[in-house]
Write a protein that holds these residues in place. Sequence first.
Motif, mmCIF file in Angstrom:
data_model
loop_
_atom_site.group_PDB
_atom_site.id
_atom_site.type_symbol
_atom_site.label_atom_id
_atom_site.label_comp_id
_atom_site.label_asym_id
_atom_site.label_seq_id
_atom_site.Cartn_x
_atom_site.Cartn_y
_atom_site.Cartn_z
ATOM 1 N N LEU A 128 -2.394 0.224 8.641
ATOM 2 C CA LEU A 128 -2.902 0.757 7.371
ATOM 3 C C LEU A 128 -4.218 1.506 7.561
ATOM 4 O O LEU A 128 -4.422 2.571 6.965
ATOM 5 C CB LEU A 128 -3.047 -0.379 6.353
ATOM 6 C CG LEU A 128 -1.726 -0.994 5.898
ATOM 7 C CD1 LEU A 128 -1.971 -2.312 5.175
ATOM 8 C CD2 LEU A 128 -0.933 -0.017 5.020
ATOM 9 N N GLU A 129 -5.097 0.967 8.379
ATOM 10 C CA GLU A 129 -6.378 1.644 8.653
ATOM 11 C C GLU A 129 -6.149 2.972 9.368
ATOM 12 O O GLU A 129 -6.766 3.989 9.021
ATOM 13 C CB GLU A 129 -7.286 0.742 9.477
ATOM 14 C CG GLU A 129 -7.894 -0.385 8.674
ATOM 15 C CD GLU A 129 -8.726 -1.336 9.527
ATOM 16 O OE1 GLU A 129 -9.010 -1.038 10.718
ATOM 17 O OE2 GLU A 129 -9.072 -2.409 9.001
ATOM 18 N N ALA B 119 4.883 3.912 8.667
ATOM 19 C CA ALA B 119 4.140 2.647 8.760
ATOM 20 C C ALA B 119 5.109 1.477 8.907
ATOM 21 O O ALA B 119 4.904 0.582 9.736
ATOM 22 C CB ALA B 119 3.246 2.460 7.541
ATOM 23 N N PHE C 79 0.801 -1.225 0.000
ATOM 24 C CA PHE C 79 0.000 0.000 0.000
ATOM 25 C C PHE C 79 0.830 1.269 0.000
ATOM 26 O O PHE C 79 0.324 2.326 -0.369
ATOM 27 C CB PHE C 79 -0.919 0.033 1.228
ATOM 28 C CG PHE C 79 -1.997 -0.992 1.182
ATOM 29 C CD1 PHE C 79 -3.187 -0.743 0.541
ATOM 30 C CD2 PHE C 79 -1.815 -2.232 1.776
ATOM 31 C CE1 PHE C 79 -4.189 -1.699 0.486
ATOM 32 C CE2 PHE C 79 -2.800 -3.196 1.736
ATOM 33 C CZ PHE C 79 -3.993 -2.924 1.092
ATOM 34 N N THR C 80 2.067 1.200 0.450
ATOM 35 C CA THR C 80 2.839 2.430 0.655
ATOM 36 C C THR C 80 4.079 2.551 -0.214
ATOM 37 O O THR C 80 4.663 3.624 -0.289
ATOM 38 C CB THR C 80 3.290 2.553 2.130
ATOM 39 O OG1 THR C 80 4.213 1.496 2.425
ATOM 40 C CG2 THR C 80 2.106 2.515 3.084
ATOM 41 N N GLU D 32 7.006 6.788 -3.213
ATOM 42 C CA GLU D 32 6.377 6.017 -2.144
ATOM 43 C C GLU D 32 5.405 6.929 -1.411
ATOM 44 O O GLU D 32 5.509 8.156 -1.466
ATOM 45 C CB GLU D 32 7.428 5.464 -1.189
ATOM 46 C CG GLU D 32 8.166 6.518 -0.405
ATOM 47 C CD GLU D 32 9.328 5.979 0.402
ATOM 48 O OE1 GLU D 32 9.626 6.610 1.421
ATOM 49 O OE2 GLU D 32 9.945 4.973 0.024
ATOM 50 N N SER D 33 4.464 6.324 -0.722
ATOM 51 C CA SER D 33 3.509 7.077 0.083
ATOM 52 C C SER D 33 4.260 7.835 1.173
ATOM 53 O O SER D 33 5.262 7.349 1.701
ATOM 54 C CB SER D 33 2.523 6.098 0.729
ATOM 55 O OG SER D 33 1.852 6.698 1.809
ATOM 56 N N LYS E 179 -3.733 4.920 9.162
ATOM 57 C CA LYS E 179 -3.138 5.904 8.256
ATOM 58 C C LYS E 179 -4.059 6.206 7.079
ATOM 59 O O LYS E 179 -3.696 6.929 6.155
ATOM 60 C CB LYS E 179 -1.786 5.410 7.777
ATOM 61 C CG LYS E 179 -0.802 5.261 8.941
ATOM 62 C CD LYS E 179 0.618 5.263 8.532
ATOM 63 C CE LYS E 179 1.558 5.172 9.694
ATOM 64 N NZ LYS E 179 1.499 6.279 10.636
ATOM 65 N N HIS F 249 3.424 7.953 3.988
ATOM 66 C CA HIS F 249 3.259 7.129 5.188
ATOM 67 C C HIS F 249 4.195 5.921 5.218
ATOM 68 O O HIS F 249 4.216 5.193 6.206
ATOM 69 C CB HIS F 249 1.821 6.611 5.282
ATOM 70 C CG HIS F 249 0.805 7.689 5.366
ATOM 71 N ND1 HIS F 249 0.654 8.480 6.481
ATOM 72 C CD2 HIS F 249 -0.117 8.119 4.464
ATOM 73 C CE1 HIS F 249 -0.326 9.346 6.268
ATOM 74 N NE2 HIS F 249 -0.803 9.147 5.052
ATOM 75 N N HIS F 250 4.934 5.708 4.149
ATOM 76 C CA HIS F 250 5.731 4.483 4.031
ATOM 77 C C HIS F 250 6.685 4.274 5.198
ATOM 78 O O HIS F 250 6.642 3.244 5.868
ATOM 79 C CB HIS F 250 6.498 4.456 2.704
ATOM 80 C CG HIS F 250 7.341 3.240 2.527
ATOM 81 N ND1 HIS F 250 6.800 2.008 2.245
ATOM 82 C CD2 HIS F 250 8.676 3.054 2.630
ATOM 83 C CE1 HIS F 250 7.757 1.107 2.160
ATOM 84 N NE2 HIS F 250 8.910 1.717 2.391
ATOM 85 N N LEU G 47 -5.104 4.168 4.748
ATOM 86 C CA LEU G 47 -4.644 3.512 3.526
ATOM 87 C C LEU G 47 -5.446 2.272 3.159
ATOM 88 O O LEU G 47 -5.227 1.671 2.110
ATOM 89 C CB LEU G 47 -3.162 3.151 3.660
ATOM 90 C CG LEU G 47 -2.236 4.360 3.864
ATOM 91 C CD1 LEU G 47 -0.849 3.894 4.278
ATOM 92 C CD2 LEU G 47 -2.187 5.216 2.619
ATOM 93 N N LEU G 48 -6.346 1.887 4.011
ATOM 94 C CA LEU G 48 -7.132 0.660 3.767
ATOM 95 C C LEU G 48 -8.607 0.963 3.898
ATOM 96 O O LEU G 48 -9.025 1.695 4.748
ATOM 97 C CB LEU G 48 -6.702 -0.409 4.778
ATOM 98 C CG LEU G 48 -7.262 -1.784 4.598
ATOM 99 C CD1 LEU G 48 -6.858 -2.380 3.260
ATOM 100 C CD2 LEU G 48 -6.816 -2.682 5.721
#
Length: 141
Positions: free
Chosen positions: A135-136, A84, A67-68, A77-78, A138, A80-81, A140-141
């Motif tokens: 992930l939630e 996270a 996801f990141t 990259e995100s 941040k 948040h990478h 991202l999910l």
Amino acid sequence: MDLEERIMELSRYGYACGQILAILLLDTVGEENPKLVQCMQGLNGGIGGSGDVCGCMAAGSCLIAYFTGKPDEGSFESPHHKTAMGEFTQWFTEEMELEYMSIDCRDIVGTNPAKKVQYCPGIIASTYEKCMEILENKGLL
């Protein structure tokens, strides 16, 4: 079917930690990717079957990066990478050190099939749950 039942079902099909985490991720996002599942086999049994770093730590990092991470040469990259990934690896290290005094597969289960049955499903489940939580949190999910 709850998470632990799904993990046990996948184990009966011959999958181990890295592959199970990949399948759980794909189930969550509603995708199929047999090549991803196939490549994640390289994480089973401690990276490359070496008994070193638990495949769940490596696979959990892959789930976060799904996801990141940087998706192509024209993207980044995100944002948040790093946070996270840092949150996950710190959590994993602390949990495994506390419970098993190591993050290495050889120290946690060694070559004992009974220990694999006893410990691995719980480690896989907690890894998956922590990745999804990060992930939630941040968005991202």
